[in-house]
Write a protein that holds these residues in place. Structure first.
Motif, PDB file in Angstrom:
ATOM      1  N   VAL A 292     -57.182 -13.293 102.640  1.00  0.00           N
ATOM      2  CA  VAL A 292     -56.797 -12.063 101.704  1.00  0.00           C
ATOM      3  C   VAL A 292     -56.404 -10.874 103.095  1.00  0.00           C
ATOM      4  O   VAL A 292     -55.346 -10.511 102.945  1.00  0.00           O
ATOM      5  CB  VAL A 292     -57.813 -11.534 100.847  1.00  0.00           C
ATOM      6  CG1 VAL A 292     -57.297 -10.391 100.570  1.00  0.00           C
ATOM      7  CG2 VAL A 292     -57.828 -12.790  99.894  1.00  0.00           C
ATOM      8  N   PRO A 293     -56.798 -11.011 103.356  1.00  0.00           N
ATOM      9  CA  PRO A 293     -56.170 -10.358 105.544  1.00  0.00           C
ATOM     10  C   PRO A 293     -55.146 -10.603 105.752  1.00  0.00           C
ATOM     11  O   PRO A 293     -53.934  -9.719 105.789  1.00  0.00           O
ATOM     12  CB  PRO A 293     -57.396 -10.232 106.404  1.00  0.00           C
ATOM     13  CG  PRO A 293     -58.901 -11.213 105.132  1.00  0.00           C
ATOM     14  CD  PRO A 293     -58.095 -11.214 104.257  1.00  0.00           C
ATOM     15  N   SER A 294     -55.238 -11.271 105.858  1.00  0.00           N
ATOM     16  CA  SER A 294     -53.574 -12.312 106.051  1.00  0.00           C
ATOM     17  C   SER A 294     -52.194 -11.993 105.138  1.00  0.00           C
ATOM     18  O   SER A 294     -51.315 -11.558 104.635  1.00  0.00           O
ATOM     19  CB  SER A 294     -53.191 -13.358 106.776  1.00  0.00           C
ATOM     20  OG  SER A 294     -53.992 -14.479 105.731  1.00  0.00           O
ATOM     21  N   VAL A 306     -55.564  -0.406 103.016  1.00  0.00           N
ATOM     22  CA  VAL A 306     -55.145  -0.094 101.944  1.00  0.00           C
ATOM     23  C   VAL A 306     -55.023  -1.758 100.421  1.00  0.00           C
ATOM     24  O   VAL A 306     -55.278  -1.324  99.906  1.00  0.00           O
ATOM     25  CB  VAL A 306     -54.221   0.940 101.977  1.00  0.00           C
ATOM     26  CG1 VAL A 306     -54.289   0.781 100.317  1.00  0.00           C
ATOM     27  CG2 VAL A 306     -54.442   1.691 102.520  1.00  0.00           C
ATOM     28  N   ILE A 307     -54.060  -2.723 100.872  1.00  0.00           N
ATOM     29  CA  ILE A 307     -54.185  -3.503 100.528  1.00  0.00           C
ATOM     30  C   ILE A 307     -55.244  -4.254 100.429  1.00  0.00           C
ATOM     31  O   ILE A 307     -55.105  -5.330  98.986  1.00  0.00           O
ATOM     32  CB  ILE A 307     -52.686  -4.342 101.219  1.00  0.00           C
ATOM     33  CG1 ILE A 307     -51.200  -3.441 101.205  1.00  0.00           C
ATOM     34  CG2 ILE A 307     -52.737  -5.879 100.027  1.00  0.00           C
ATOM     35  CD1 ILE A 307     -51.094  -2.980 100.009  1.00  0.00           C
ATOM     36  N   LEU A 310     -57.860  -2.837  97.728  1.00  0.00           N
ATOM     37  CA  LEU A 310     -57.238  -2.820  96.565  1.00  0.00           C
ATOM     38  C   LEU A 310     -57.067  -4.054  95.626  1.00  0.00           C
ATOM     39  O   LEU A 310     -57.710  -4.473  94.846  1.00  0.00           O
ATOM     40  CB  LEU A 310     -55.994  -2.397  96.683  1.00  0.00           C
ATOM     41  CG  LEU A 310     -54.716  -0.618  96.915  1.00  0.00           C
ATOM     42  CD1 LEU A 310     -54.273  -0.700  97.019  1.00  0.00           C
ATOM     43  CD2 LEU A 310     -55.851   0.469  95.592  1.00  0.00           C
ATOM     44  N   LEU A 311     -57.439  -4.940  96.355  1.00  0.00           N
ATOM     45  CA  LEU A 311     -57.456  -6.276  96.099  1.00  0.00           C
ATOM     46  C   LEU A 311     -58.809  -6.885  96.317  1.00  0.00           C
ATOM     47  O   LEU A 311     -59.057  -7.695  94.919  1.00  0.00           O
ATOM     48  CB  LEU A 311     -56.845  -7.376  97.379  1.00  0.00           C
ATOM     49  CG  LEU A 311     -55.312  -7.624  97.359  1.00  0.00           C
ATOM     50  CD1 LEU A 311     -55.613  -8.785  99.107  1.00  0.00           C
ATOM     51  CD2 LEU A 311     -54.415  -8.469  95.875  1.00  0.00           C
ATOM     52  N   ILE A 312     -59.395  -5.556  96.613  1.00  0.00           N
ATOM     53  CA  ILE A 312     -61.389  -6.800  96.431  1.00  0.00           C
ATOM     54  C   ILE A 312     -61.452  -5.599  95.359  1.00  0.00           C
ATOM     55  O   ILE A 312     -62.082  -6.002  94.307  1.00  0.00           O
ATOM     56  CB  ILE A 312     -62.219  -5.254  97.616  1.00  0.00           C
ATOM     57  CG1 ILE A 312     -61.933  -5.989  98.774  1.00  0.00           C
ATOM     58  CG2 ILE A 312     -63.372  -5.291  97.094  1.00  0.00           C
ATOM     59  CD1 ILE A 312     -62.509  -5.584  99.499  1.00  0.00           C
ATOM     60  N   ILE A 313     -60.488  -4.374  94.779  1.00  0.00           N
ATOM     61  CA  ILE A 313     -61.377  -3.718  94.020  1.00  0.00           C
ATOM     62  C   ILE A 313     -60.437  -4.006  92.386  1.00  0.00           C
ATOM     63  O   ILE A 313     -61.159  -4.712  91.640  1.00  0.00           O
ATOM     64  CB  ILE A 313     -60.284  -2.592  93.506  1.00  0.00           C
ATOM     65  CG1 ILE A 313     -61.122  -1.427  95.012  1.00  0.00           C
ATOM     66  CG2 ILE A 313     -60.355  -1.617  92.299  1.00  0.00           C
ATOM     67  CD1 ILE A 313     -60.654  -0.319  95.044  1.00  0.00           C
TER      68      ILE A 313
END
Length: 341
Positions: A292-294, A306-307, A310-313
């Motif tokens: 996910v970080p990449s 920020v992305i 948002l993906l975690i949320i």
């Protein structure tokens, strides 16, 4: 046997379906685990080296998250300093390989022992603190780690770190270097998960669950809170140290900047997203931490954080109990659909 005796024995025994259900569940779990292990063994022969490296790092993170799951998911404690235990195992292995030229396999038990002892020492605050106060103490550990590693330059290499030779595959194996490192990580991960499963099914695991659910009730039942809280930190640190050791083998380089504070936060996010209290949670969380970080970087290079947030949320909104809980609900829904059909 008389009719009354038969009735009594039948009344005292659980229904046949209920008695066999746990056995069927265990067999199903072993079948699923066997299929996944077979797929894991098959994978490196079908993937390019970079993808094999990515899967290797997933296994490394899975072992680290397994330890964090013991602490947070099963003992109910919180830690924002898990990256420090990860770094302790990595540097313990690196120092022994670089300065003492020990074989890489010999560094694994030593790294585990170093991290375990560090967890015992740093687990002392867990005896008196909880919640946000405990989180702040563990966060402080992660914060002072980087300057501490830079200070002892003769041992740790300072800001430049330590460069190491990666473990070479034996001639008899016929494996490439990336495949050999993958299988080393896979063997360590399988052993770690078996150890964690045995630990959580033992008396220690039951005591940790009691502490997590209700400390007052656990103490009334005779559970020594301070002992088991400290033990949870030690076991958690040991798994993280083992992961750090394998990380050193795979990367072949360690430096203080490899273990920033954000690593601890990312690991905590990974186990929450993967699913607390589940053996599959660390694996799903490791996939999240690795990819996910990449993915966030690819979506927006200017603000990947920020992305990522948002993906975690988004994941937590869709799966409040983590990806493991979502997978379990999906499997149950599929079973109900098949039965109706």
């Amino acid at each position: 046997m008389s009719e009354s005796t038969q009735v009594t024995s039948r009344a005292g025994a659980p229904p046949r379906g209920q008695a066999q259900a746990p056995g069927r569940r265990v067999r199903r779990q072993w079948i699923v685990a066997g299929v996944l292990l077979a797929a894991a063994i098959y994978a490196p022969f079908q993937l390019v080296p970079f993808h094999v490296f990515q899967l290797t790092m997933v296994l490394v993170y899975a072992v680290a998250l397994l330890g964090l799951n013991v602490l947070v998911g099963h003992a109910g404690q919180i830690s924002l300093g898990h990256g420090a235990f990860f770094a302790a195992g990595a540097y313990a292995a690196a120092i022994m390989m670089f300065h003492w030229e020990l074989p890489y396999l010999a560094t694994l038990p030593v790294a585990a022992a170093v991290a375990f002892l560090l967890g015992l020492v740093l687990g002392v605050p867990a005896m008196r603190l909880r919640g946000l106060y405990l989180a702040l103490v563990t966060l402080a550990i992660a914060i002072f780690l980087v300057p501490l590693l830079k200070r002892f330059e003769e041992v740790t290499g300072g800001s430049m770190g330590l460069s190491l030779a990666k473990p070479a595959p034996p001639a008899w194996s016929g494996l490439a270097e990336d495949q050999w490192l993958y299988f080393l990580a896979l063997a360590v991960a399988v052993a770690a998960f078996l150890l964690a499963a045995g630990l959580l099914r033992s008396r220690v695991g039951r005591a940790l669950h009691a502490v997590r659910d209700n400390e007052i009730a656990a103490e009334v039942m005779g559970v020594r809170l301070s002992y088991y809280k400290t033990l949870a930190f030690a076991w958690s640190a040991m798994f993280a140290g083992v992961a750090g050791c394998v990380y050193t083998w795979v990367i072949g380089f360690v430096s203080p900047d490899s273990f920033p504070v954000t690593l601890s936060i990312t690991l905590l996010a990974g186990i929450v997203v993967g699913g607390l209290g589940s053996l599959s949670g660390p694996v799903l969380g490791a996939l999240f931490v690795m990819f996910v970080p990449s993915l966030s970087q690819d979506i927006n290079e200017a603000a990947p954080g920020v992305i990522f947030g948002l993906l975690i949320i988004a994941v937590m909104y869709v799966a409040p109990t983590g990806l493991a809980g979502l997978a379990g609900r999906a499997a149950n829904s599929l079973k109900k659909t098949l039965r109706k059909g």
